[in-house]
Write a protein that holds these residues in place. Sequence first.
Motif, PDB file in Angstrom:
ATOM      1  N   ARG A  59      -0.170  90.387  77.745  1.00 23.28           N
ATOM      2  CA  ARG A  59       0.748  89.438  76.987  1.00 23.28           C
ATOM      3  C   ARG A  59       1.521  90.718  76.090  1.00 23.28           C
ATOM      4  O   ARG A  59       1.266  90.718  75.105  1.00 23.28           O
ATOM      5  CB  ARG A  59      -0.987  88.690  76.520  1.00 23.28           C
ATOM      6  CG  ARG A  59      -1.773  88.830  77.705  1.00 23.28           C
ATOM      7  CD  ARG A  59      -3.332  87.616  77.445  1.00 23.28           C
ATOM      8  NE  ARG A  59      -4.147  87.893  78.040  1.00 23.28           N
ATOM      9  CZ  ARG A  59      -4.807  88.571  78.563  1.00 23.28           C
ATOM     10  NH1 ARG A  59      -5.036  89.712  78.349  1.00 23.28           N
ATOM     11  NH2 ARG A  59      -5.448  88.443  79.454  1.00 23.28           N
ATOM     12  N   LYS A  69       8.690  91.235  84.990  1.00 21.22           N
ATOM     13  CA  LYS A  69       7.243  90.771  85.462  1.00 21.22           C
ATOM     14  C   LYS A  69       7.255  90.596  86.439  1.00 21.22           C
ATOM     15  O   LYS A  69       5.600  91.398  87.189  1.00 21.22           O
ATOM     16  CB  LYS A  69       8.067  89.419  85.702  1.00 21.22           C
ATOM     17  CG  LYS A  69       7.744  87.956  87.033  1.00 21.22           C
ATOM     18  CD  LYS A  69       8.055  86.668  87.232  1.00 21.22           C
ATOM     19  CE  LYS A  69       7.506  86.397  88.006  1.00 21.22           C
ATOM     20  NZ  LYS A  69       7.952  86.485  89.563  1.00 21.22           N
ATOM     21  N   LEU A  76       3.014  89.682  86.022  1.00 19.17           N
ATOM     22  CA  LEU A  76       2.880  89.030  85.327  1.00 19.17           C
ATOM     23  C   LEU A  76       3.329  87.743  85.271  1.00 19.17           C
ATOM     24  O   LEU A  76       4.168  87.607  86.073  1.00 19.17           O
ATOM     25  CB  LEU A  76       2.976  89.036  83.726  1.00 19.17           C
ATOM     26  CG  LEU A  76       2.653  90.886  83.330  1.00 19.17           C
ATOM     27  CD1 LEU A  76       2.888  91.207  82.161  1.00 19.17           C
ATOM     28  CD2 LEU A  76       1.361  90.649  83.157  1.00 19.17           C
ATOM     29  N   CYS A  77       3.045  86.310  85.019  1.00 13.93           N
ATOM     30  CA  CYS A  77       4.026  85.047  84.701  1.00 13.93           C
ATOM     31  C   CYS A  77       4.245  85.605  84.020  1.00 13.93           C
ATOM     32  O   CYS A  77       4.552  85.715  82.853  1.00 13.93           O
ATOM     33  CB  CYS A  77       3.241  83.928  85.316  1.00 13.93           C
ATOM     34  SG  CYS A  77       2.467  83.744  83.268  1.00 13.93           S
ATOM     35  N   HIS A  78       6.359  84.418  84.358  1.00 15.28           N
ATOM     36  CA  HIS A  78       6.980  84.032  83.222  1.00 15.28           C
ATOM     37  C   HIS A  78       7.227  83.002  83.081  1.00 15.28           C
ATOM     38  O   HIS A  78       7.470  82.218  83.660  1.00 15.28           O
ATOM     39  CB  HIS A  78       8.529  85.059  83.688  1.00 15.28           C
ATOM     40  CG  HIS A  78       9.694  84.469  83.484  1.00 15.28           C
ATOM     41  ND1 HIS A  78      10.649  84.492  83.894  1.00 15.28           N
ATOM     42  CD2 HIS A  78      10.008  85.131  81.818  1.00 15.28           C
ATOM     43  CE1 HIS A  78      11.709  84.597  82.467  1.00 15.28           C
ATOM     44  NE2 HIS A  78      11.404  84.287  81.555  1.00 15.28           N
ATOM     45  N   LEU A  79       6.916  82.940  81.619  1.00  9.55           N
ATOM     46  CA  LEU A  79       6.720  81.323  80.942  1.00  9.55           C
ATOM     47  C   LEU A  79       8.543  81.380  79.869  1.00  9.55           C
ATOM     48  O   LEU A  79       8.050  81.702  78.546  1.00  9.55           O
ATOM     49  CB  LEU A  79       5.520  81.062  80.231  1.00  9.55           C
ATOM     50  CG  LEU A  79       4.601  81.222  81.017  1.00  9.55           C
ATOM     51  CD1 LEU A  79       3.153  80.880  80.402  1.00  9.55           C
ATOM     52  CD2 LEU A  79       4.454  80.271  82.315  1.00  9.55           C
ATOM     53  N   MET A 118       0.122  78.310  80.426  1.00 11.71           N
ATOM     54  CA  MET A 118      -1.017  79.552  80.908  1.00 11.71           C
ATOM     55  C   MET A 118      -2.053  79.660  81.690  1.00 11.71           C
ATOM     56  O   MET A 118      -2.903  80.572  82.024  1.00 11.71           O
ATOM     57  CB  MET A 118      -0.967  80.302  78.816  1.00 11.71           C
ATOM     58  CG  MET A 118      -0.252  80.710  78.362  1.00 11.71           C
ATOM     59  SD  MET A 118      -0.411  81.597  77.536  1.00 11.71           S
ATOM     60  CE  MET A 118      -1.199  80.731  76.336  1.00 11.71           C
ATOM     61  N   SER A 159      -1.191  82.577  88.154  1.00 11.65           N
ATOM     62  CA  SER A 159      -0.146  83.537  88.339  1.00 11.65           C
ATOM     63  C   SER A 159      -0.625  83.894  86.994  1.00 11.65           C
ATOM     64  O   SER A 159       0.198  84.822  86.796  1.00 11.65           O
ATOM     65  CB  SER A 159       1.393  83.454  88.853  1.00 11.65           C
ATOM     66  OG  SER A 159       1.644  81.847  88.262  1.00 11.65           O
ATOM     67  N   CYS A 160      -1.080  83.640  85.912  1.00 15.91           N
ATOM     68  CA  CYS A 160      -1.151  84.663  84.598  1.00 15.91           C
ATOM     69  C   CYS A 160      -1.958  85.264  84.898  1.00 15.91           C
ATOM     70  O   CYS A 160      -2.454  85.275  83.141  1.00 15.91           O
ATOM     71  CB  CYS A 160      -0.863  83.055  84.402  1.00 15.91           C
ATOM     72  SG  CYS A 160       0.236  82.011  83.490  1.00 15.91           S
ATOM     73  N   PHE A 198       0.772  87.254  80.720  1.00 20.23           N
ATOM     74  CA  PHE A 198       2.458  86.777  81.121  1.00 20.23           C
ATOM     75  C   PHE A 198       3.265  87.362  79.807  1.00 20.23           C
ATOM     76  O   PHE A 198       3.186  88.338  78.884  1.00 20.23           O
ATOM     77  CB  PHE A 198       1.995  85.221  80.280  1.00 20.23           C
ATOM     78  CG  PHE A 198       1.492  85.808  78.613  1.00 20.23           C
ATOM     79  CD1 PHE A 198       1.698  85.683  77.894  1.00 20.23           C
ATOM     80  CD2 PHE A 198       0.167  84.955  78.929  1.00 20.23           C
ATOM     81  CE1 PHE A 198       1.154  85.941  76.545  1.00 20.23           C
ATOM     82  CE2 PHE A 198      -0.838  84.609  77.883  1.00 20.23           C
ATOM     83  CZ  PHE A 198      -0.257  85.010  76.901  1.00 20.23           C
TER      84      PHE A 198
END
Length: 244
Positions: free
Chosen positions: A33, A52, A57-60, A103, A107-108, A112
């Motif tokens: 994280r 990512k 990870l997910c990209h926020l 979140m 995909s998270c 993330f």
Amino acid sequence: MATNSMNLEDVPSESLMSELLRRMKCAYKPDKRLILIGPPGSGKGTQSPIIKDEYCLCHLATGDMLRAAVAAKTPLGIKAKEAMDKGELVSDDLVVGIIDEAMKKPSCKKGFILDGFPRTVGQAQKLDDMLEKQGVKIDKVLDFAIDDAVLEERITGRWIHPASGRTYHTKFAPPKVPGLDDVTGEPLVQRKDDTAAVLKSRLDAFHKQTQPVIDYYSEKGIVAKLHAEKPQKEVTDEVKKVLS
Ligand code: AP5
């Protein structure tokens, strides 16, 4: 159920296989994280897709989410537009709400990358509360440290392919054909806030409201300072070293 299997039948075998291989590789990656923090143009959005892919990870990116809301003229976008055009921050409540929701995406699951969030100490405290409820915490904050003087050239030379989010730079990362996306050949555009005048307000907001967030996480001992003025590849190497 029937609809899902129909959809899968329509997906080309190569895509299915590469997704399967990606998921198998990801199963062995540790959860992470991360927060990416730095002024406009420091390279957060450029490094995020690389991190990512490497760590699954997910990209926020709150900026991307807000721009999508503005383009779609949603109630969120209508509220955010004025502040964004002026280079000011939108209210904490608006961004905290979209991050909390984002979140929860599948995909998270492995973690993330928060790109451009939190940007105020208030947002950081709210994020801590959200994560505490889930029994997790931030592992690392990557501080994209860079001199303001470098940023005007980076911001005013940036061009974007809106559909994919691919980013180019007239000098540092030019497209193969000027003004066109390398993959689709579609036209590139510039962001409305990527002007020298709006950059001044964005930098002002960064120093006044976001710099204290770096101090907030420094006290927790989880900040890694990067040399974000270096060429893109060297910054990537630094990031990988910090995260390995
Ligand atoms: P946002 O979209 O987050 O913009 P920003 O933080 O100003 O960041 P940028 O996207 O401009 O910079 P970047 O660091 O990603 O740079 P990039 O990698 O593209 O926010 C926009 C607005 O939304 C805010 O002003 C605010 O109003 C609102 N907002 C968003 N989040 C919010 C929040 N949490 N709270 C309240 N309001 C919020 O690189 C830039 C260029 O440089 C590119 O062309 C790239 O090719 C080039 N480049 C990158 N790295 C290098 C390198 N090492 N060497 C040479 N060139 C490089």
